[in-house]
Design an enzyme around this catalytic site. Structure first.
Site, PDB file in Angstrom:
ATOM      1  CG  ASP A 158     -13.985  -7.163  -0.793  1.00  0.00           C
ATOM      2  OD1 ASP A 158     -14.784  -8.142  -0.031  1.00  0.00           O
ATOM      3  OD2 ASP A 158     -12.849  -6.909  -0.352  1.00  0.00           O
ATOM      4  CD  GLU A 202      -2.653  -1.354   2.253  1.00  0.00           C
ATOM      5  OE1 GLU A 202      -3.726  -2.177   2.008  1.00  0.00           O
ATOM      6  OE2 GLU A 202      -1.975  -1.077   3.852  1.00  0.00           O
TER       7      GLU A 202
END
Length: 230
Positions: free
Chosen positions: A198, A12
């Site tokens: 998701d 990240e």
């Protein structure tokens, strides 16, 4: 101006680290704190590790040892409402810990006992900077609202629906609210920004390798644009 940037996982923040004007590295609590310059701003970029305790320890070190003026937390999250899809961005407006439960003593679910706030509000100016920074991301939508955190990986649609019904949140993850709490206690302005991986609520998900590239590109773009504005 000194800005702390936290990602739970190396992926990240690695792109930021690769492109920063590197100055030095310090190891504290088994975390690598990398100091340098991005967009003419002094930054400390660190991978905290997954979960609320790791994230809270990391935030406190940034405040105590590196004297950061702002903390920005970036990472991934699951969407909790129908209209949010993989690749979309959620900018935190406020955060709380969904697994904090002292309702047996009469507290509201999510309330930290004896604390004078229910949720932890992101800095209004940083929210505006994040919104402005998201304008360069054309392929995905961005939203602003509540993010909830807990030491649980949520993949069950019933749990997702429960979270949304109980807290009216847009996303759930595992670190942001603990960073928010530390910043609240220390009066340090902060913001939490999440790329959606998701959404069990609408059945949408994306292959991790494909998503990782999108999330990293979006996070890097947003952070670079924000640092220009701060």
């Amino acid at each position: 101006m000194n800005v702390g940037i936290i990602g739970a996982m190396k992926e990240e923040v690695q792109s930021l680290i690769n492109n920063m004007e590197f100055e030095r590295k310090e190891l504290k609590a088994k975390m690598d704190f990398r100091l340098g310059v991005i967009q003419n701003k002094h930054v400390v970029v660190v991978t905290s590790g997954i979960g609320k305790v790791n994230a809270a320890v990391c935030a406190q070190i940034l405040i105590d040892d590196f004297h950061v003026d702002y903390i920005i937390n970036v990472g991934i999250a699951g969407g909790t409402v129908d209209n949010i899809y993989p690749g979309d961005i959620v900018i935190g407006e406020n955060l709380l810990q969904h697994d904090m439960d002292t309702t047996a003593f009469g507290d509201k679910l999510g309330q930290i006992p004896r604390l004078d706030t229910f949720d932890f509000k992101c800095d209004k100016k940083l929210i505006e900077y994040a919104k402005e920074a998201c304008k360069d991301i054309k392929e995905h939508n961005h939203f602003t609202g509540r993010i909830v955190s807990g030491d649980q990986f949520i993949a069950n649609i019933d749990k997702i629906n429960w979270l949304n019904g109980e807290f009216e949140c847009l996303a759930c993850e595992m670190e942001g609210a603990s960073i928010a709490q530390v910043c609240y206690l220390n009066k340090t302005p902060f913001i939490v920004i999440r790329s959606i991986s998701d959404n069990a609520n609408n059945g949408a998900k994306m292959d991790y390798e494909k998503f990782k590239d999108i999330a990293v590109a979006n996070s890097t773009n947003i952070l670079n644009n924000m640092l220009k504005l701060i």
